[in-house]
Design an enzyme around this catalytic site. Sequence first.
Site, mmCIF file in Angstrom:
data_model
loop_
_atom_site.group_PDB
_atom_site.id
_atom_site.type_symbol
_atom_site.label_atom_id
_atom_site.label_comp_id
_atom_site.label_asym_id
_atom_site.label_seq_id
_atom_site.Cartn_x
_atom_site.Cartn_y
_atom_site.Cartn_z
ATOM 1 N N SER A 270 19.634 -7.275 -4.308
ATOM 2 C CA SER A 270 18.821 -7.303 -3.091
ATOM 3 C C SER A 270 19.193 -8.500 -2.227
ATOM 4 N N ASN B 173 17.204 -3.742 4.082
ATOM 5 C CA ASN B 173 15.886 -3.072 4.009
ATOM 6 C C ASN B 173 16.024 -1.551 4.081
ATOM 7 N N TYR C 3 10.346 -11.497 -8.942
ATOM 8 C CA TYR C 3 11.205 -10.331 -8.670
ATOM 9 C C TYR C 3 12.609 -10.786 -8.274
ATOM 10 N N LEU D 88 7.153 -2.247 5.566
ATOM 11 C CA LEU D 88 6.810 -1.895 6.945
ATOM 12 C C LEU D 88 6.900 -0.393 7.238
ATOM 13 N N LEU E 212 9.361 7.046 -15.333
ATOM 14 C CA LEU E 212 8.402 7.599 -14.364
ATOM 15 C C LEU E 212 7.250 6.629 -14.063
ATOM 16 N N ASP F 260 14.599 7.795 -16.623
ATOM 17 C CA ASP F 260 13.551 7.108 -15.874
ATOM 18 C C ASP F 260 12.287 7.182 -16.723
ATOM 19 N N LYS G 15 16.562 -10.428 -10.098
ATOM 20 C CA LYS G 15 17.820 -9.956 -9.488
ATOM 21 C C LYS G 15 18.910 -11.011 -9.671
ATOM 22 N N ASN H 211 3.465 -1.854 0.725
ATOM 23 C CA ASN H 211 3.735 -3.255 1.064
ATOM 24 C C ASN H 211 4.733 -3.339 2.203
ATOM 25 N N GLY I 58 13.532 7.736 -8.636
ATOM 26 C CA GLY I 58 12.931 6.887 -7.606
ATOM 27 C C GLY I 58 13.514 7.135 -6.221
ATOM 28 N N ASP J 120 7.456 -14.706 3.740
ATOM 29 C CA ASP J 120 8.383 -13.962 4.606
ATOM 30 C C ASP J 120 9.394 -14.896 5.265
HETATM 31 P P1 NAD Z 1 11.704 2.970 -7.083
HETATM 32 O O1 NAD Z 1 10.533 2.301 -7.706
HETATM 33 O O2 NAD Z 1 11.460 4.155 -6.240
HETATM 34 O O3 NAD Z 1 12.782 3.341 -8.208
HETATM 35 C C1 NAD Z 1 12.925 2.588 -9.391
HETATM 36 C C2 NAD Z 1 12.802 3.562 -10.548
HETATM 37 O O4 NAD Z 1 12.949 2.867 -11.780
HETATM 38 C C3 NAD Z 1 11.434 4.271 -10.588
HETATM 39 O O5 NAD Z 1 11.639 5.654 -10.639
HETATM 40 C C4 NAD Z 1 10.797 3.746 -11.877
HETATM 41 O O6 NAD Z 1 9.965 4.725 -12.479
HETATM 42 C C5 NAD Z 1 12.017 3.393 -12.706
HETATM 43 N N1 NAD Z 1 11.800 2.375 -13.749
HETATM 44 C C6 NAD Z 1 11.214 1.162 -13.621
HETATM 45 N N2 NAD Z 1 11.218 0.523 -14.797
HETATM 46 C C7 NAD Z 1 11.841 1.351 -15.699
HETATM 47 C C8 NAD Z 1 12.140 1.244 -17.079
HETATM 48 N N3 NAD Z 1 11.781 0.184 -17.807
HETATM 49 N N4 NAD Z 1 12.783 2.278 -17.670
HETATM 50 C C9 NAD Z 1 13.136 3.376 -16.966
HETATM 51 N N5 NAD Z 1 12.854 3.529 -15.660
HETATM 52 C C10 NAD Z 1 12.221 2.516 -15.029
HETATM 53 O O7 NAD Z 1 12.497 1.839 -6.260
HETATM 54 P P2 NAD Z 1 13.740 1.970 -5.289
HETATM 55 O O8 NAD Z 1 13.287 1.533 -3.949
HETATM 56 O O9 NAD Z 1 14.397 3.264 -5.454
HETATM 57 O O10 NAD Z 1 14.634 0.792 -5.883
HETATM 58 C C11 NAD Z 1 15.707 1.037 -6.783
HETATM 59 C C12 NAD Z 1 16.334 -0.302 -7.152
HETATM 60 O O11 NAD Z 1 16.789 -0.950 -5.963
HETATM 61 C C13 NAD Z 1 15.382 -1.282 -7.827
HETATM 62 O O12 NAD Z 1 16.091 -1.979 -8.819
HETATM 63 C C14 NAD Z 1 14.995 -2.227 -6.698
HETATM 64 O O13 NAD Z 1 14.647 -3.501 -7.176
HETATM 65 C C15 NAD Z 1 16.281 -2.253 -5.900
HETATM 66 N N6 NAD Z 1 16.040 -2.621 -4.497
HETATM 67 C C16 NAD Z 1 15.168 -1.887 -3.748
HETATM 68 C C17 NAD Z 1 14.921 -2.238 -2.430
HETATM 69 C C18 NAD Z 1 13.929 -1.466 -1.591
HETATM 70 O O14 NAD Z 1 13.499 -1.970 -0.584
HETATM 71 N N7 NAD Z 1 13.570 -0.243 -1.940
HETATM 72 C C19 NAD Z 1 15.573 -3.359 -1.866
HETATM 73 C C20 NAD Z 1 16.484 -4.063 -2.651
HETATM 74 C C21 NAD Z 1 16.705 -3.694 -3.969
HETATM 75 C C1 UD1 Z 2 10.452 -7.084 1.143
HETATM 76 C C2 UD1 Z 2 10.569 -8.065 0.008
HETATM 77 C C3 UD1 Z 2 12.009 -8.148 -0.438
HETATM 78 C C4 UD1 Z 2 12.515 -6.774 -0.814
HETATM 79 C C5 UD1 Z 2 12.326 -5.863 0.395
HETATM 80 C C6 UD1 Z 2 12.744 -4.471 0.139
HETATM 81 C C7 UD1 Z 2 8.754 -9.676 0.388
HETATM 82 C C8 UD1 Z 2 8.412 -11.085 0.747
HETATM 83 N N1 UD1 Z 2 10.067 -9.359 0.438
HETATM 84 O O1 UD1 Z 2 11.295 -7.526 2.191
HETATM 85 O O2 UD1 Z 2 12.135 -9.021 -1.546
HETATM 86 O O3 UD1 Z 2 13.869 -6.831 -1.182
HETATM 87 O O4 UD1 Z 2 10.934 -5.842 0.739
HETATM 88 O O5 UD1 Z 2 11.828 -3.837 -0.718
HETATM 89 O O6 UD1 Z 2 7.895 -8.887 0.058
HETATM 90 N N2 UD1 Z 2 5.602 -6.342 8.058
HETATM 91 C C9 UD1 Z 2 4.505 -6.277 8.869
HETATM 92 N N3 UD1 Z 2 3.445 -5.518 8.463
HETATM 93 C C10 UD1 Z 2 3.433 -4.823 7.294
HETATM 94 C C11 UD1 Z 2 4.571 -4.896 6.458
HETATM 95 C C12 UD1 Z 2 5.638 -5.666 6.867
HETATM 96 O O7 UD1 Z 2 4.482 -6.892 9.926
HETATM 97 O O8 UD1 Z 2 2.422 -4.171 6.969
HETATM 98 C C13 UD1 Z 2 6.779 -7.116 8.499
HETATM 99 C C14 UD1 Z 2 7.164 -8.251 7.572
HETATM 100 O O9 UD1 Z 2 6.470 -9.417 7.879
HETATM 101 C C15 UD1 Z 2 8.671 -8.343 7.812
HETATM 102 C C16 UD1 Z 2 9.079 -6.897 8.141
HETATM 103 O O10 UD1 Z 2 7.875 -6.239 8.539
HETATM 104 O O11 UD1 Z 2 8.936 -9.140 8.940
HETATM 105 C C17 UD1 Z 2 9.674 -6.161 6.958
HETATM 106 O O12 UD1 Z 2 8.791 -6.266 5.844
HETATM 107 P P1 UD1 Z 2 9.019 -5.435 4.503
HETATM 108 O O13 UD1 Z 2 9.262 -4.014 4.811
HETATM 109 O O14 UD1 Z 2 7.887 -5.757 3.576
HETATM 110 O O15 UD1 Z 2 10.384 -6.012 3.923
HETATM 111 P P2 UD1 Z 2 10.810 -7.541 3.649
HETATM 112 O O16 UD1 Z 2 9.670 -8.456 3.729
HETATM 113 O O17 UD1 Z 2 12.007 -7.818 4.472
#
Ligand code: NAD
Ligand code: UD1
Length: 337
Positions: A124, A178, A148, A199, A33, A31, A152, A197, A10, A294
Amino acid sequence: MTVLVTGGTGYIGSHTCVLLLEAGHDVVVIDNLSNSSEKSLERVEEITGKKATFYKCDILDTEGMRKVFSAHKIDAVIHFAGLKAVGESVAIPLKYYDNNITGTLRLLEVMGEFGVKKMVFSSSATVYGVTDKMPLTEDLPTSANSPYGQTKLMIEQILTDLCVSDDSWKITLLRYFNPVGAHESGKIGENPRGIPNNLMPYITQVASGKLAQLSIFGDDYPTKDGTGVRDYIHVVDLADGHLKALDKLDAQKGVEIYNLGTGVGYSVLDLVHAFEEANDLKINYKIAPRRPGDVTVCYADATKAARELGWSAKKNVVDMCRDSWRWQKNNPNGYEA
Ligand code: NAD
Ligand code: UD1
C-alpha cells in the site's frame, strides 16, 4: 498457469480473478470470508463464463493450505488476504499482526514446502508515511503510522529478506494508491461491512440514500481547495497490474517494487463534483474537522510500472465514478439479496 489467489473473494481479489480467468489462467481461491462473500465468485463466473475453484480456508491454517497445494499444481500466488481497516488496526493491533504477518509466514512456509516460489503481494502507498516529496517514487524511505501500515512494511521486509536468502524466490510488491470503481458489468464491487471508512463507498451510499450526508474531513489543507488530495485508481486497472506483474515474474530476479497509481491527484471536492457530474445527481456534504492521521497529498510516480511492466492506468475519473455508482445502485446491500 494455475494461480492461487488468497483473499480472492474480496474487492480487489474478485476483480483480479475476472482478468485471470479471461486471460486463460486456472484460478484457485482461498479466503476465510471474514470480510467478503463467496457470492462474489458466482458473479465472477457470470462475467467470465468460467469458474474459479474456491476453498474456505484461513491463511493461518497451515494444514488447510497444505491440502489446497496438494490438490492443485500451483505456479504462482497472488496474496491479497489481510485485514485492512486502519482505525480498527489501532484498536486491535495484535489481531492485525497475527492475521497479516503470521498468516503470510504460514503461507510462505507452505509455498516453500511445495516449491512454489513466485508471489505478487498487495502492499500500500501507506508505507510512504508522511512526506512532502511528491510524486512518490519506489525508492523513497518508508515508515508507518498505524499497525495496519506496520504489517505492510514488515511483510515487505520479510519478503525481501526471503529473496536475499534464496534467489529462487521471485516476488513483486505492488503498492496500491486509492482503489475505487467496480467492474463495468455492475456485478462485482466493493462491499464494505457497516459504515464505510473510505471516501468513494461513502459517496455512493449518500447517493443511494443509505447515508444522509458526507463529512469532508478538513478544508484547510494547503491544497488548491483545502481538501486532501489522493491518487484514485480504477480497480480493474489495478487488477490488470497484477497480471502484468505475474507475466514478468519468470524473468525477474528477487524482489521488485511497483507503485500502482495514475500519477494524478484529485481533491475530495474534485471527486465529489466528478461523481455528481458523471451520474447527474447531487451529494449532500458538509465540511468537518480533519481526520487524525490523514496526509495532505498522496500521489504516485507510476513510471517504473510503465517502463518495466508495460502497465499504465487506462480508466479515468468518470469511469471510476460511473462504475462505482452502477455497482451500488444495482446492489444496494452488496452481495446480500
Ligand atoms: P478485502 O477485505 O475486500 O479483501 C481481503 C480478503 O482477505 C477478504 O475477502 C477477507 O475475507 C480475506 N482475508 C482476511 N484475512 C484472511 C485470512 N486470515 N485468511 C484468509 N482470508 C483472509 O480488501 P481489498 O480491498 O480487496 O484488499 C486486498 C488487499 O489489498 C489487502 O491486503 C489490503 O490490505 C490491500 N490494499 C487494499 C487497499 C484498498 O484501499 N482497498 C489499498 C492498499 C492495499
Ligand atoms: C485510507 C488509509 C490507507 C489505505 C487506504 C486505502 C487512513 C488514514 N488511510 O487512505 O492506509 O491504504 O485508505 O484503503 O485511513 N474523506 C472524507 N470523508 C470521508 C472519507 C474520506 O473527506 O468520509 C477524505 C479523507 O480525508 C482523504 C480522502 O477522502 O483526504 C480519501 O480517504 P480514504 O478513502 O479513507 O483513503 P485514504 O485516507 O487515502
